[in-house]
Design a protein around this motif. Sequence first.
Motif, short mmCIF file in Angstrom:
data_model
loop_
_atom_site.label_atom_id
_atom_site.label_comp_id
_atom_site.label_asym_id
_atom_site.label_seq_id
_atom_site.Cartn_x
_atom_site.Cartn_y
_atom_site.Cartn_z
N GLU B 140 9.20 6.49 -7.05
CA GLU B 140 8.99 5.17 -6.44
C GLU B 140 8.57 4.11 -7.47
OE1 GLU B 140 6.78 5.02 -2.53
OE2 GLU B 140 5.43 3.86 -3.82
N ALA B 141 7.64 4.48 -8.34
CA ALA B 141 7.15 3.50 -9.31
C ALA B 141 8.28 3.02 -10.22
CB ALA B 141 6.02 4.08 -10.15
N HIS B 142 9.12 3.96 -10.65
CA HIS B 142 10.26 3.60 -11.49
C HIS B 142 11.19 2.63 -10.76
CE1 HIS B 142 13.88 3.81 -13.85
NE2 HIS B 142 14.53 4.37 -12.86
N TYR B 143 11.50 2.95 -9.50
CA TYR B 143 12.45 2.09 -8.77
C TYR B 143 11.85 0.72 -8.46
CZ TYR B 143 15.48 6.10 -8.68
OH TYR B 143 16.28 7.14 -9.08
N PHE B 144 10.55 0.68 -8.22
CA PHE B 144 9.93 -0.63 -7.99
C PHE B 144 9.89 -1.47 -9.26
CE2 PHE B 144 8.35 -1.71 -3.74
CZ PHE B 144 8.98 -0.68 -3.07
N SER B 145 9.88 -0.82 -10.42
CA SER B 145 9.94 -1.62 -11.65
C SER B 145 11.31 -2.29 -11.79
CB SER B 145 9.61 -0.76 -12.87
OG SER B 145 10.69 0.12 -13.15
N ILE B 146 12.34 -1.64 -11.26
CA ILE B 146 13.68 -2.26 -11.26
C ILE B 146 13.67 -3.51 -10.37
CG2 ILE B 146 16.08 -1.92 -10.49
CD1 ILE B 146 15.75 1.03 -11.39
N LEU B 147 13.02 -3.39 -9.22
CA LEU B 147 12.93 -4.54 -8.31
C LEU B 147 12.19 -5.70 -8.97
CD1 LEU B 147 11.92 -2.65 -5.04
CD2 LEU B 147 14.21 -3.43 -5.67
N GLU B 148 11.13 -5.36 -9.68
CA GLU B 148 10.36 -6.42 -10.35
C GLU B 148 11.19 -7.13 -11.40
OE1 GLU B 148 6.58 -4.79 -11.63
OE2 GLU B 148 6.15 -4.23 -9.55
N GLN B 149 12.01 -6.37 -12.10
CA GLN B 149 12.91 -6.99 -13.07
C GLN B 149 13.91 -7.92 -12.38
OE1 GLN B 149 12.57 -6.74 -16.48
NE2 GLN B 149 14.01 -8.44 -16.39
N ASN B 150 14.44 -7.45 -11.24
CA ASN B 150 15.37 -8.30 -10.48
C ASN B 150 14.69 -9.62 -10.11
OD1 ASN B 150 17.25 -6.26 -10.46
ND2 ASN B 150 16.79 -5.59 -8.37
N GLU B 151 13.44 -9.52 -9.67
CA GLU B 151 12.73 -10.72 -9.22
C GLU B 151 12.45 -11.66 -10.38
OE1 GLU B 151 9.50 -8.76 -7.23
OE2 GLU B 151 10.89 -7.93 -5.76
N ALA B 152 12.11 -11.08 -11.54
CA ALA B 152 11.87 -11.92 -12.71
C ALA B 152 13.16 -12.64 -13.12
CB ALA B 152 11.35 -11.06 -13.87
N ASP B 153 14.29 -11.90 -13.08
CA ASP B 153 15.57 -12.52 -13.46
C ASP B 153 15.96 -13.59 -12.44
OD1 ASP B 153 15.61 -10.86 -15.60
OD2 ASP B 153 17.09 -9.46 -14.79
N ASN B 154 15.65 -13.35 -11.18
CA ASN B 154 15.97 -14.33 -10.14
C ASN B 154 15.21 -15.64 -10.41
OD1 ASN B 154 17.36 -14.97 -7.73
ND2 ASN B 154 15.49 -14.65 -6.52
N HIS B 155 13.93 -15.51 -10.75
CA HIS B 155 13.13 -16.69 -11.06
C HIS B 155 13.66 -17.43 -12.29
CE1 HIS B 155 9.59 -17.42 -8.55
NE2 HIS B 155 9.81 -16.19 -8.13
#
Lengths: 232, 198
Positions: B140-155
């Motif tokens: 879970e932690a690994h996959y949530f780090s992917i989401l955080e990267q997506n969010e940073a790129d979106n911003h």
Amino acid sequence: MITSKDAPLEVDVFWSMRSPYCYISLDRILDMREKYDLKMNFRPVYPIAIRDTAFFTGISKYMGYRVPYQGIDTLRSAQFSNVPYAYPDPDPVIQEPDFGPVKPFKDQVLIQKLTRTAVAAAQTDKGWEYLNQVSRMMWNGMVRGWDQGTHLRDAIERAGIDADALIDEVMNKNPKKYDDLIEANQALQKKNLAGHTGVPLFTFNDEPFFGQDRIDQLVWRLKQFGLTERGE
Amino acid sequence: MQWDDHLKVNVRFIRPILMRDPEMFFKSTDYRYLYDPMDMGRQAQFLELPWRGYMVPDLCKTVGNAGTPAPKDEQGLFYRVYSISALIQSEHPDKAMGWARRMFRNMYGGVNNWQDLIPEVLGELGLAAEATEKKAKENEAHYFSILEQNEADNHTSGHGGVPNGIFRGEPFWGHDRIDTLVWRLKQNGLTKRWPQLD
């Protein structure tokens, strides 16, 4: 409101003289008025920066991208709609750069003059012609310093209105009368089903349609209620 | 897709604003709470999409009338769906759109307890349901780090909202900017596919 079934459908259009998205929707609204058997009431309100001086500083704090994105999106939406566009120079609201702090209302002579003359024009059924001339002059990128010389006066004259008399009336003789009319529009706007106070806002039977990107849905709804083309 | 193979759509999952930044969610204008539900149902009708109202249950558990997020230990569904989404995005990117479409079909198409159909959706995509769920949960932690990267790129694109189409760094925010995005893509040489040949 109870109206005869033969009366034309009626839409209120809440509008800020400082809103890029209002200007971008102008041509489409004028086309609608020409094409359809429809009554559209032009209802000017003061810009959000005047109604709520903390709005832009607040929104910039918790949604940093909001103001920069709006700059990209307005330019692009105007191009997409084939509307010549440049942000007015000077800005009708006196505000620090990047939508920072706003000067008090008493110092906001430009937006007072624009919104009051607009509401006065609407009173005499010349509102749309007023916008057709004044908004276009301010926003189409052809005039720099729209507040200088006779640009505004000439545009109002082109709408078939005695400009000097009107400006004297709204700025010197009876400013409160016109601010009261604007406030009445603002109060009426809040009565839509969602209490939405953005612009441009179209209301039909109290249902709000917010934004130039909801005009297609407004027309779709009006057609469900029997909207017909003129001369049909 | 009617467009030529030159158009590659990368689906990247973002957590709901309520979960990633509750403060922003609650500071938005008051009338949004009334206007958004009205507008989304109307928009779906306008586009002739099936719309059975907001999903049941909600992906994110909330408490009270204010609708603040429930504590983490009650957000099992949210963590389950988002871990799987990030797994699919990173390990089976060609299935990401199919996953999103099938999930939305169930969530907004009127399936109560749509979460019961997650294994079926994974199966439809050709993924082993049990193994995929297990892997997503354990990492879970690994996959949530992917989401955080997506969010940073979106911003970084200039808009943090969803849906946000990004083409060569330019953000097109909202379903109501898809026409503008296609217009921009055409300016950059987007063409339609060849018609089907017999």
